[in-house]
Scaffold this motif. Structure first.
Motif, PDB file in Angstrom:
ATOM      1  N   VAL A  18       0.839  -1.203   0.000  1.00 42.45           N
ATOM      2  CA  VAL A  18       0.000   0.000   0.000  1.00 42.45           C
ATOM      3  C   VAL A  18       0.876   1.256   0.000  1.00 42.45           C
ATOM      4  CG1 VAL A  18      -1.656   1.341   1.347  1.00 42.45           C
ATOM      5  CG2 VAL A  18      -1.971  -1.128   1.094  1.00 42.45           C
ATOM      6  N   LEU A  19       1.940   1.236   0.804  1.00 36.91           N
ATOM      7  CA  LEU A  19       2.863   2.376   0.840  1.00 36.91           C
ATOM      8  C   LEU A  19       3.595   2.532  -0.493  1.00 36.91           C
ATOM      9  CD1 LEU A  19       4.350   1.950   4.439  1.00 36.91           C
ATOM     10  CD2 LEU A  19       2.713   3.694   3.656  1.00 36.91           C
ATOM     11  N   GLU A  20       3.900   1.410  -1.149  1.00 34.60           N
ATOM     12  CA  GLU A  20       4.534   1.480  -2.467  1.00 34.60           C
ATOM     13  C   GLU A  20       3.626   2.192  -3.462  1.00 34.60           C
ATOM     14  OE1 GLU A  20       6.866  -2.820  -1.953  1.00 34.60           O
ATOM     15  OE2 GLU A  20       5.103  -2.632  -3.244  1.00 34.60           O
ATOM     16  N   VAL A  21       2.345   1.864  -3.416  1.00 34.58           N
ATOM     17  CA  VAL A  21       1.377   2.512  -4.303  1.00 34.58           C
ATOM     18  C   VAL A  21       1.351   4.018  -4.049  1.00 34.58           C
ATOM     19  CG1 VAL A  21      -1.082   2.744  -4.817  1.00 34.58           C
ATOM     20  CG2 VAL A  21      -0.058   0.467  -4.612  1.00 34.58           C
ATOM     21  N   VAL A  22       1.336   4.407  -2.775  1.00 36.23           N
ATOM     22  CA  VAL A  22       1.267   5.824  -2.409  1.00 36.23           C
ATOM     23  C   VAL A  22       2.498   6.572  -2.920  1.00 36.23           C
ATOM     24  CG1 VAL A  22       1.265   7.460  -0.482  1.00 36.23           C
ATOM     25  CG2 VAL A  22      -0.197   5.421  -0.403  1.00 36.23           C
ATOM     26  N   PHE A  23       3.683   6.040  -2.659  1.00 37.07           N
ATOM     27  CA  PHE A  23       4.911   6.775  -2.996  1.00 37.07           C
ATOM     28  C   PHE A  23       5.196   6.764  -4.493  1.00 37.07           C
ATOM     29  CE2 PHE A  23       5.789   6.398   1.573  1.00 37.07           C
ATOM     30  CZ  PHE A  23       6.246   7.688   1.824  1.00 37.07           C
ATOM     31  N   THR A  24       4.902   5.677  -5.191  1.00 37.44           N
ATOM     32  CA  THR A  24       5.109   5.694  -6.646  1.00 37.44           C
ATOM     33  C   THR A  24       4.122   6.640  -7.315  1.00 37.44           C
ATOM     34  OG1 THR A  24       3.737   3.679  -6.778  1.00 37.44           O
ATOM     35  CG2 THR A  24       6.131   3.401  -6.863  1.00 37.44           C
ATOM     36  N   CYS A  52       5.446   0.247 -11.986  1.00 35.25           N
ATOM     37  CA  CYS A  52       5.466  -0.330 -10.636  1.00 35.25           C
ATOM     38  C   CYS A  52       4.183   0.003  -9.884  1.00 35.25           C
ATOM     39  CB  CYS A  52       6.679   0.178  -9.860  1.00 35.25           C
ATOM     40  SG  CYS A  52       8.264  -0.383 -10.542  1.00 35.25           S
ATOM     41  N   PHE A  53       3.692   1.219 -10.040  1.00 32.80           N
ATOM     42  CA  PHE A  53       2.424   1.612  -9.418  1.00 32.80           C
ATOM     43  C   PHE A  53       1.276   0.733  -9.915  1.00 32.80           C
ATOM     44  CE2 PHE A  53      -1.536   3.971 -10.141  1.00 32.80           C
ATOM     45  CZ  PHE A  53      -1.909   4.283  -8.845  1.00 32.80           C
ATOM     46  N   SER A  54       1.171   0.590 -11.230  1.00 35.98           N
ATOM     47  CA  SER A  54       0.050  -0.153 -11.821  1.00 35.98           C
ATOM     48  C   SER A  54       0.073  -1.619 -11.420  1.00 35.98           C
ATOM     49  CB  SER A  54       0.084  -0.026 -13.345  1.00 35.98           C
ATOM     50  OG  SER A  54       0.048   1.319 -13.743  1.00 35.98           O
ATOM     51  N   LEU A  55       1.253  -2.230 -11.487  1.00 36.63           N
ATOM     52  CA  LEU A  55       1.331  -3.661 -11.192  1.00 36.63           C
ATOM     53  C   LEU A  55       1.146  -3.939  -9.699  1.00 36.63           C
ATOM     54  CD1 LEU A  55       1.542  -5.837 -13.237  1.00 36.63           C
ATOM     55  CD2 LEU A  55       3.966  -6.069 -12.787  1.00 36.63           C
ATOM     56  N   THR A  56       1.598  -3.021  -8.856  1.00 38.24           N
ATOM     57  CA  THR A  56       1.382  -3.200  -7.415  1.00 38.24           C
ATOM     58  C   THR A  56      -0.100  -3.094  -7.078  1.00 38.24           C
ATOM     59  OG1 THR A  56       3.551  -2.218  -6.981  1.00 38.24           O
ATOM     60  CG2 THR A  56       2.064  -2.413  -5.121  1.00 38.24           C
ATOM     61  N   VAL A  57      -0.788  -2.147  -7.694  1.00 39.84           N
ATOM     62  CA  VAL A  57      -2.241  -2.036  -7.508  1.00 39.84           C
ATOM     63  C   VAL A  57      -2.930  -3.314  -7.959  1.00 39.84           C
ATOM     64  CG1 VAL A  57      -4.324  -0.847  -8.309  1.00 39.84           C
ATOM     65  CG2 VAL A  57      -2.326   0.479  -7.659  1.00 39.84           C
ATOM     66  N   LEU A  58      -2.476  -3.863  -9.101  1.00 39.78           N
ATOM     67  CA  LEU A  58      -3.066  -5.103  -9.620  1.00 39.78           C
ATOM     68  C   LEU A  58      -2.833  -6.264  -8.658  1.00 39.78           C
ATOM     69  CD1 LEU A  58      -4.576  -5.893 -12.240  1.00 39.78           C
ATOM     70  CD2 LEU A  58      -2.397  -6.697 -13.135  1.00 39.78           C
ATOM     71  N   ILE A  59      -1.637  -6.351  -8.100  1.00 36.73           N
ATOM     72  CA  ILE A  59      -1.332  -7.418  -7.136  1.00 36.73           C
ATOM     73  C   ILE A  59      -2.217  -7.296  -5.904  1.00 36.73           C
ATOM     74  CG2 ILE A  59       0.432  -8.257  -5.531  1.00 36.73           C
ATOM     75  CD1 ILE A  59       2.502  -7.664  -7.727  1.00 36.73           C
ATOM     76  N   TYR A 123      10.207  -1.361  -1.796  1.00 30.78           N
ATOM     77  CA  TYR A 123      10.281  -2.576  -2.617  1.00 30.78           C
ATOM     78  C   TYR A 123      11.401  -3.495  -2.145  1.00 30.78           C
ATOM     79  CZ  TYR A 123       6.776  -1.136  -6.028  1.00 30.78           C
ATOM     80  OH  TYR A 123       5.591  -0.797  -6.630  1.00 30.78           O
ATOM     81  N   ALA A 124      12.507  -2.915  -1.674  1.00 27.59           N
ATOM     82  CA  ALA A 124      13.584  -3.746  -1.115  1.00 27.59           C
ATOM     83  C   ALA A 124      13.114  -4.472   0.135  1.00 27.59           C
ATOM     84  CB  ALA A 124      14.798  -2.867  -0.797  1.00 27.59           C
ATOM     85  N   ILE A 125      12.299  -3.778   0.959  1.00 28.19           N
ATOM     86  CA  ILE A 125      11.731  -4.420   2.149  1.00 28.19           C
ATOM     87  C   ILE A 125      10.800  -5.561   1.737  1.00 28.19           C
ATOM     88  CG2 ILE A 125      10.135  -4.070   4.088  1.00 28.19           C
ATOM     89  CD1 ILE A 125      11.295  -1.222   4.322  1.00 28.19           C
ATOM     90  N   GLU A 126      10.016  -5.348   0.678  1.00 25.56           N
ATOM     91  CA  GLU A 126       9.117  -6.412   0.211  1.00 25.56           C
ATOM     92  C   GLU A 126       9.914  -7.636  -0.245  1.00 25.56           C
ATOM     93  OE1 GLU A 126       5.735  -7.430  -3.174  1.00 25.56           O
ATOM     94  OE2 GLU A 126       6.390  -5.347  -2.922  1.00 25.56           O
ATOM     95  N   VAL A 127      11.031  -7.411  -0.920  1.00 20.48           N
ATOM     96  CA  VAL A 127      11.878  -8.536  -1.325  1.00 20.48           C
ATOM     97  C   VAL A 127      12.332  -9.314  -0.092  1.00 20.48           C
ATOM     98  CG1 VAL A 127      14.076  -9.193  -2.374  1.00 20.48           C
ATOM     99  CG2 VAL A 127      12.654  -7.470  -3.465  1.00 20.48           C
ATOM    100  N   GLY A 128      12.721  -8.574   0.950  1.00 17.04           N
ATOM    101  CA  GLY A 128      13.144  -9.234   2.188  1.00 17.04           C
ATOM    102  C   GLY A 128      12.024  -9.998   2.868  1.00 17.04           C
ATOM    103  N   LEU A 129      10.794  -9.475   2.775  1.00 20.70           N
ATOM    104  CA  LEU A 129       9.652 -10.137   3.415  1.00 20.70           C
ATOM    105  C   LEU A 129       9.193 -11.374   2.648  1.00 20.70           C
ATOM    106  CD1 LEU A 129       7.484  -7.035   4.447  1.00 20.70           C
ATOM    107  CD2 LEU A 129       8.777  -8.533   5.966  1.00 20.70           C
TER     108      LEU A 129
END
Length: 285
Positions: A18-24, A52-59, A123-129
């Motif tokens: 959600v934060l990725e969507v906001v910042f992108t 990145c915004f569009s695909l994150t929203v889709l996910i 996104y780096a945090i998401e990779v770690g999670l």
């Protein structure tokens, strides 16, 4: 029937998305409000943030509606591979944009750069999670070798962006280097697509052994490219005085290709070590 899963937005990885969507969204909105240009690097940055915004929203949408469980793909591999790809793309945009378009008095450009850096961290945090932990049963692309495959493909794309046909048609050695980049990129892309599409069973040999063979071959091919590309690219080719900015200087792009070739060489070596460990140690155990 669609079932809503609110945990998709309340779990740690969901909150990060959600934060990725906001910042992108903030990033590409700020960048678009400042200038519109056909410059290749500005277009790359805008594409990166919007993609990145569009695909994150889709996910988020697919996981919130649980439609991801009905897709004929390995969802875990797809989301982890995208997180890694988005991390690399936004990292590149976070470097390219401030270097070329930000000045000390450009408040919106500075805000764009800051938000892009924050999006990169998310996104780096998401990779770690989402990355698989040792001993954890997970998809291939969420493991370190899988993430390295995404890195190798991305670095090859950066090389292709910097390539110019006038740069490598003069010497057969440079044409060989381009062939190395293309062949290794195709192998990496096929492995990624086969993994996401759950088609690994179609491999005519055990996947771990195929992966080891491809990695060893890529290491040997990239060793030649690491030596040949700078040898012929900078032969009787000193840096021109007109190279005051990156995007209008072909010589600077030759340097980037040389550097990225070394990066991919290291990535393939590490990938080979992991794949050999998988074949000769883990499988026997």
């Amino acid at each position: 029937m669609v079932n809503l899963d609110f945990k998709a937005c309340t779990m740690p990885v969901g909150i990060v998305r959600v934060l990725e969507v906001v910042f992108t969204c903030i990033t590409f909105s700020l960048a678009a409000s400042v200038r519109h240009t056909t410059d290749a690097f500005w277009t790359w940055c805008m594409f990166t943030w919007c993609f990145c915004f569009s695909l994150t929203v889709l996910i988020l949408f697919f996981e919130f509606t649980t439609l991801n469980s009905k897709l004929p793909v390995s969802w875990e591999d797809f989301t982890c591979a995208f997180a890694m790809l988005a991390t690399l793309m936004i990292l590149a945009a976070s470097i390219i944009y401030p270097v070329n378009y930000t000045c000390s008095h450009c408040q919106k450009q500075i805000g764009t750069s800051v938000c892009s850096c924050l999006a990169f961290l998310l996104y780096a945090i998401e990779v770690g999670l989402t990355r698989a932990r040792p001993g954890e049963i997970s998809g291939f692309l969420s493991t370190i070798p899988g993430l390295l495959k995404v890195l190798e493909a991305f670095v090859a794309c950066i090389i292709f962006i910097c390539l110019d046909s006038n740069q490598y048609t003069q010497y057969p050695g440079l044409q060989w280097c381009v062939a190395v980049y293309c062949i290794c990129f195709i192998f990496a892309l096929l492995i990624i697509l086969f993994t996401i599409g759950r088609l690994l069973a179609l491999f005519p040999a055990p996947f771990d052994k195929v992966l080891t063979f491809v990695n060893v071959l890529a290491v040997l091919m990239y060793i030649t490219a690491v030596v040949i590309w700078p040898l012929y690219s900078f032969k009787n080719n000193p840096r021109p005085n007109i190279c005051n900015t990156f995007y209008n200087c072909q010589w600077n792009k030759l340097v980037v290709i040389s550097f990225m070739t070394c990066v991919n060489q290291i990535a393939y070596i590490v990938d080979t070590v992991y794949s050999m460990r998988l074949v000769f140690f883990v499988s026997r155990t």
